[in-house]
Design a protein around this motif. Structure first.
Motif, PDB file in Angstrom:
ATOM      1  N   THR A 155       0.733  -1.070   0.117  1.00  0.00           N
ATOM      2  CA  THR A 155       0.414  -0.032  -0.114  1.00  0.00           C
ATOM      3  C   THR A 155       0.773   1.177   0.149  1.00  0.00           C
ATOM      4  OG1 THR A 155       0.233   0.767   2.826  1.00  0.00           O
ATOM      5  CG2 THR A 155      -1.276  -1.293   1.645  1.00  0.00           C
ATOM      6  N   PRO A 156       0.351   2.153  -0.331  1.00  0.00           N
ATOM      7  CA  PRO A 156       1.241   3.688  -0.249  1.00  0.00           C
ATOM      8  C   PRO A 156       1.847   3.971   1.000  1.00  0.00           C
ATOM      9  CG  PRO A 156      -0.783   3.584  -1.710  1.00  0.00           C
ATOM     10  CD  PRO A 156      -1.024   2.460  -0.552  1.00  0.00           C
ATOM     11  N   ALA A 157       0.806   3.799   2.108  1.00  0.00           N
ATOM     12  CA  ALA A 157       1.158   3.660   2.983  1.00  0.00           C
ATOM     13  C   ALA A 157       3.027   3.297   3.777  1.00  0.00           C
ATOM     14  CB  ALA A 157       0.161   3.401   4.499  1.00  0.00           C
ATOM     15  N   VAL A 158       2.976   2.385   3.023  1.00  0.00           N
ATOM     16  CA  VAL A 158       4.023   1.151   3.439  1.00  0.00           C
ATOM     17  C   VAL A 158       5.770   1.349   2.651  1.00  0.00           C
ATOM     18  CG1 VAL A 158       3.183  -0.209   4.683  1.00  0.00           C
ATOM     19  CG2 VAL A 158       3.986  -0.606   2.488  1.00  0.00           C
ATOM     20  N   CYS A 159       4.979   2.311   0.651  1.00  0.00           N
ATOM     21  CA  CYS A 159       5.707   1.901  -0.145  1.00  0.00           C
ATOM     22  C   CYS A 159       5.848   3.107  -0.568  1.00  0.00           C
ATOM     23  CB  CYS A 159       5.458   1.260  -1.188  1.00  0.00           C
ATOM     24  SG  CYS A 159       6.098   1.473  -3.041  1.00  0.00           S
ATOM     25  N   GLY A 160       4.772   4.403  -1.953  1.00  0.00           N
ATOM     26  CA  GLY A 160       4.230   4.898  -1.918  1.00  0.00           C
ATOM     27  C   GLY A 160       3.465   5.707  -3.094  1.00  0.00           C
ATOM     28  N   LEU A 161       3.351   6.581  -3.681  1.00  0.00           N
ATOM     29  CA  LEU A 161       2.684   7.240  -4.469  1.00  0.00           C
ATOM     30  C   LEU A 161       3.117   7.664  -5.752  1.00  0.00           C
ATOM     31  CD1 LEU A 161      -1.045   8.305  -2.821  1.00  0.00           C
ATOM     32  CD2 LEU A 161      -0.568   6.648  -4.553  1.00  0.00           C
ATOM     33  N   PRO A 162       3.594   7.311  -7.426  1.00  0.00           N
ATOM     34  CA  PRO A 162       2.909   6.484  -7.991  1.00  0.00           C
ATOM     35  C   PRO A 162       3.416   5.001  -7.282  1.00  0.00           C
ATOM     36  CG  PRO A 162       3.198   7.723  -9.423  1.00  0.00           C
ATOM     37  CD  PRO A 162       4.131   8.484  -8.247  1.00  0.00           C
ATOM     38  N   LEU A 163       3.361   3.868  -6.958  1.00  0.00           N
ATOM     39  CA  LEU A 163       4.211   2.528  -7.140  1.00  0.00           C
ATOM     40  C   LEU A 163       5.110   2.547  -7.007  1.00  0.00           C
ATOM     41  CD1 LEU A 163       3.122   0.191  -4.450  1.00  0.00           C
ATOM     42  CD2 LEU A 163       2.426  -1.383  -6.551  1.00  0.00           C
ATOM     43  N   GLU A 164       5.122   1.977  -8.118  1.00  0.00           N
ATOM     44  CA  GLU A 164       5.924   1.327  -8.818  1.00  0.00           C
ATOM     45  C   GLU A 164       7.708   2.416  -8.779  1.00  0.00           C
ATOM     46  OE1 GLU A 164       6.858  -1.624  -9.641  1.00  0.00           O
ATOM     47  OE2 GLU A 164       4.985  -2.463  -9.624  1.00  0.00           O
ATOM     48  N   ALA A 165       7.438   3.904  -9.149  1.00  0.00           N
ATOM     49  CA  ALA A 165       8.167   4.914  -8.912  1.00  0.00           C
ATOM     50  C   ALA A 165       9.448   4.730  -7.469  1.00  0.00           C
ATOM     51  CB  ALA A 165       7.977   6.289  -9.260  1.00  0.00           C
ATOM     52  N   SER A 166       7.943   4.821  -6.671  1.00  0.00           N
ATOM     53  CA  SER A 166       8.489   4.951  -5.045  1.00  0.00           C
ATOM     54  C   SER A 166       9.196   4.089  -4.641  1.00  0.00           C
ATOM     55  CB  SER A 166       7.100   5.402  -4.567  1.00  0.00           C
ATOM     56  OG  SER A 166       5.788   4.091  -4.329  1.00  0.00           O
ATOM     57  N   LYS A 167       8.380   2.635  -5.356  1.00  0.00           N
ATOM     58  CA  LYS A 167       8.881   1.443  -4.753  1.00  0.00           C
ATOM     59  C   LYS A 167      10.475   1.354  -4.787  1.00  0.00           C
ATOM     60  CE  LYS A 167       8.958  -4.011  -4.819  1.00  0.00           C
ATOM     61  NZ  LYS A 167       7.689  -4.621  -5.007  1.00  0.00           N
ATOM     62  N   GLN A 168      10.708   1.607  -7.102  1.00  0.00           N
ATOM     63  CA  GLN A 168      12.529   1.793  -7.315  1.00  0.00           C
ATOM     64  C   GLN A 168      13.155   2.319  -6.454  1.00  0.00           C
ATOM     65  OE1 GLN A 168      12.624  -0.722  -9.445  1.00  0.00           O
ATOM     66  NE2 GLN A 168      14.877  -0.443  -9.477  1.00  0.00           N
ATOM     67  N   PHE A 169      12.573   3.750  -6.063  1.00  0.00           N
ATOM     68  CA  PHE A 169      13.293   4.485  -5.214  1.00  0.00           C
ATOM     69  C   PHE A 169      13.809   3.506  -3.920  1.00  0.00           C
ATOM     70  CE2 PHE A 169      14.290   7.814  -2.322  1.00  0.00           C
ATOM     71  CZ  PHE A 169      14.942   9.022  -2.728  1.00  0.00           C
ATOM     72  N   ILE A 170      12.865   3.304  -3.174  1.00  0.00           N
ATOM     73  CA  ILE A 170      12.938   2.574  -1.412  1.00  0.00           C
ATOM     74  C   ILE A 170      14.408   1.694  -2.454  1.00  0.00           C
ATOM     75  CG2 ILE A 170      12.150   0.805   0.118  1.00  0.00           C
ATOM     76  CD1 ILE A 170       9.559   2.472  -0.577  1.00  0.00           C
ATOM     77  N   LEU A 171      13.999   0.778  -3.100  1.00  0.00           N
ATOM     78  CA  LEU A 171      15.098  -0.505  -3.234  1.00  0.00           C
ATOM     79  C   LEU A 171      16.289   0.329  -3.471  1.00  0.00           C
ATOM     80  CD1 LEU A 171      12.817  -3.426  -5.079  1.00  0.00           C
ATOM     81  CD2 LEU A 171      13.336  -3.059  -2.890  1.00  0.00           C
ATOM     82  N   GLU A 172      16.503   0.719  -4.448  1.00  0.00           N
ATOM     83  CA  GLU A 172      17.903   1.609  -5.203  1.00  0.00           C
ATOM     84  C   GLU A 172      18.392   2.208  -4.002  1.00  0.00           C
ATOM     85  OE1 GLU A 172      17.251   3.970  -8.417  1.00  0.00           O
ATOM     86  OE2 GLU A 172      16.685   1.914  -9.850  1.00  0.00           O
ATOM     87  N   ASN A 173      17.724   2.965  -2.850  1.00  0.00           N
ATOM     88  CA  ASN A 173      18.090   3.731  -1.926  1.00  0.00           C
ATOM     89  C   ASN A 173      17.832   3.850  -0.685  1.00  0.00           C
ATOM     90  OD1 ASN A 173      19.389   6.225  -3.710  1.00  0.00           O
ATOM     91  ND2 ASN A 173      17.019   5.679  -4.814  1.00  0.00           N
ATOM     92  N   GLU A 174      17.507   3.035   0.217  1.00  0.00           N
ATOM     93  CA  GLU A 174      17.292   2.810   1.816  1.00  0.00           C
ATOM     94  C   GLU A 174      18.471   2.368   1.889  1.00  0.00           C
ATOM     95  OE1 GLU A 174      12.667   2.544   3.516  1.00  0.00           O
ATOM     96  OE2 GLU A 174      14.156   0.111   2.998  1.00  0.00           O
ATOM     97  N   ASN A 175      19.335   1.551   1.258  1.00  0.00           N
ATOM     98  CA  ASN A 175      20.433   0.784   2.106  1.00  0.00           C
ATOM     99  C   ASN A 175      20.631  -0.471   2.803  1.00  0.00           C
ATOM    100  OD1 ASN A 175      21.951   1.688  -0.573  1.00  0.00           O
ATOM    101  ND2 ASN A 175      22.262   3.331   1.088  1.00  0.00           N
ATOM    102  N   TYR A 176      19.147  -1.101   2.677  1.00  0.00           N
ATOM    103  CA  TYR A 176      19.109  -2.414   3.884  1.00  0.00           C
ATOM    104  C   TYR A 176      18.094  -3.427   2.639  1.00  0.00           C
ATOM    105  CZ  TYR A 176      14.775  -1.345   6.110  1.00  0.00           C
ATOM    106  OH  TYR A 176      14.013  -0.992   6.708  1.00  0.00           O
ATOM    107  N   HIS A 177      17.849  -3.994   3.444  1.00  0.00           N
ATOM    108  CA  HIS A 177      16.671  -5.405   2.634  1.00  0.00           C
ATOM    109  C   HIS A 177      15.513  -5.239   4.053  1.00  0.00           C
ATOM    110  CE1 HIS A 177      15.088  -9.396   1.970  1.00  0.00           C
ATOM    111  NE2 HIS A 177      14.648  -8.663   0.705  1.00  0.00           N
ATOM    112  N   ARG A 178      14.247  -4.403   3.239  1.00  0.00           N
ATOM    113  CA  ARG A 178      13.631  -4.395   4.356  1.00  0.00           C
ATOM    114  C   ARG A 178      13.202  -6.063   5.063  1.00  0.00           C
ATOM    115  NH1 ARG A 178       9.143  -0.518   3.025  1.00  0.00           N
ATOM    116  NH2 ARG A 178      10.058   1.304   2.273  1.00  0.00           N
TER     117      ARG A 178
END
Length: 345
Positions: free
Chosen positions: A257-280
């Motif tokens: 959901t956007p509450a754990v990922c973002g909006l729009p979904l795919e773009a925000s998810k890609q940013f998370i996977l590329e920038n958080e620097n750890y594995h959720r």
């Protein structure tokens, strides 16, 4: 057998299990696997307890109804002591997280997405961790949360107390929620919310409603309300409807959901996977009963959780970032959220 004793016995045998209590109930349930097989979900038609990761490209795990024993009992836990020991946040974590938030705000200003949920993982060394006591403290102090302990010898040990329902399904009727915005509880739920939190909540509600339109009909949306979850307050909206397709399609529509990922979904998810620097891992994934009694599922978003590895506790925490986010305040919000888990250690 008492479920707490069953947990200890099963853990000693290094067999998979889950014990959990739904929000606002006093019934503790447990599912204890008879072998140490790692059973991954195939198509959401299986029955049992599902534990699914944030990244839907990774496999979800199920403690299946067929390969486990089920227990449940009424429990009463009164006045379980909460230790006031404080575990200070790592100063290097603060620098890393504020830089991450600033990068997220910049990406929003560059129109990459409207919102992104950014998180961090905090490490705490605990010399005398007691699983049963910690689990009982969570049960006692978070009565409105979905509280659980989950273990698989091939995956690890997780505990949590989450305030957020992903979806409840019975026959072809379902209920879900949008949850966003956070502030510290100070004795009342009659509080003022800032524009940033209200907009974030509307983002989430509108997005979920739009997504649901493809798999459901007769969607109804409640008024926004303030709810208490432990020592925190959140904004919540309840959405319900009639399912036009199957459970699998509904879950895939809602998660993440956007509450754990973002909006729009795919773009925000890609940013998370590329920038958080750890594995959720399983943080911001989902868990719960799948196809119990053939037609009922109750699934929750895995927030306010921790992972135990030997004498180290990893606490996972995050927050929604919008154009108006302030990096220091976002850091402080994550610190407030970690208290849910730290207080029970």
């Amino acid at each position: 057998m008492n479920i707490f004793l069953k947990i200890e016995e099963t853990l000693q045998k290094q067999l998979p299990f889950v014990a959990y209590r739904k929000p606002n109930t006093s019934v503790l349930k447990g599912r204890f696997q008879k072998n140490n097989n790692l059973i991954t979900l195939k198509n959401y038609s299986e029955s049992g307890f599902i534990f699914a990761p944030f990244d839907s490209s990774e496999k979800a795990i199920i403690i299946s109804e067929e390969q486990s024993d089920f227990y449940q009992e009424e429990i009463t836990l009164n006045n379980i002591f909460i230790d006031d020991t404080t575990y200070p946040a790592d100063s290097s974590s603060e620098e890393n997280h504020t830089q991450l938030v600033e990068k997220g705000v910049q990406a929003i200003n560059n129109k990459l997405f409207k919102k992104v949920v950014l998180s961090r993982k905090e490490k705490i060394e605990v010399s005398d961790f007691n699983l049963i006591q910690t689990f009982q403290k969570l049960l006692c102090n978070y009565p409105t949360a979905f509280v659980y302990v989950w273990y698989h010898p091939k995956v690890g040990l997780w505990l949590g107390a989450t305030p957020e329902t992903l979806v409840s399904i019975q026959n072809n009727q379902f209920t879900t929620m949008s949850l966003a915005g956070t502030q510290v509880y100070k004795g009342t739920t009659n509080v003022t919310w800032q524009t940033k939190e209200i907009e974030e909540q509307l983002f989430v509600t509108d997005y979920i409603s739009e997504r649901l339109s493809s798999v459901s009909s007769k969607i109804t949306t409640s008024e926004i309300e303030t709810i208490k979850a432990g020592k925190l307050l959140h904004l919540r909206t309840i959405l319900s409807g009639k399912l036009k397709t199957n459970t699998a399609a509904l879950i895939k529509t809602l998660h993440p959901t956007p509450a754990v990922c973002g909006l729009p979904l795919e773009a925000s998810k890609q940013f998370i996977l590329e920038n958080e620097n750890y594995h959720r891992g399983f943080y911001t994934g989902f868990l719960g009963e799948l196809n119990i009694n053939t037609n009922e599922s109750n699934l929750f978003v895995n927030l306010r959780c921790m992972q135990i590895v030997d004498h180290i506790v990893y606490i996972y925490v995050g927050g929604g970032i919008t154009q108006d986010s302030n990096a220091i305040k976002e850091w402080q919000e994550t610190v407030a959220k970690t208290t849910t888990m730290k207080k029970v250690l």
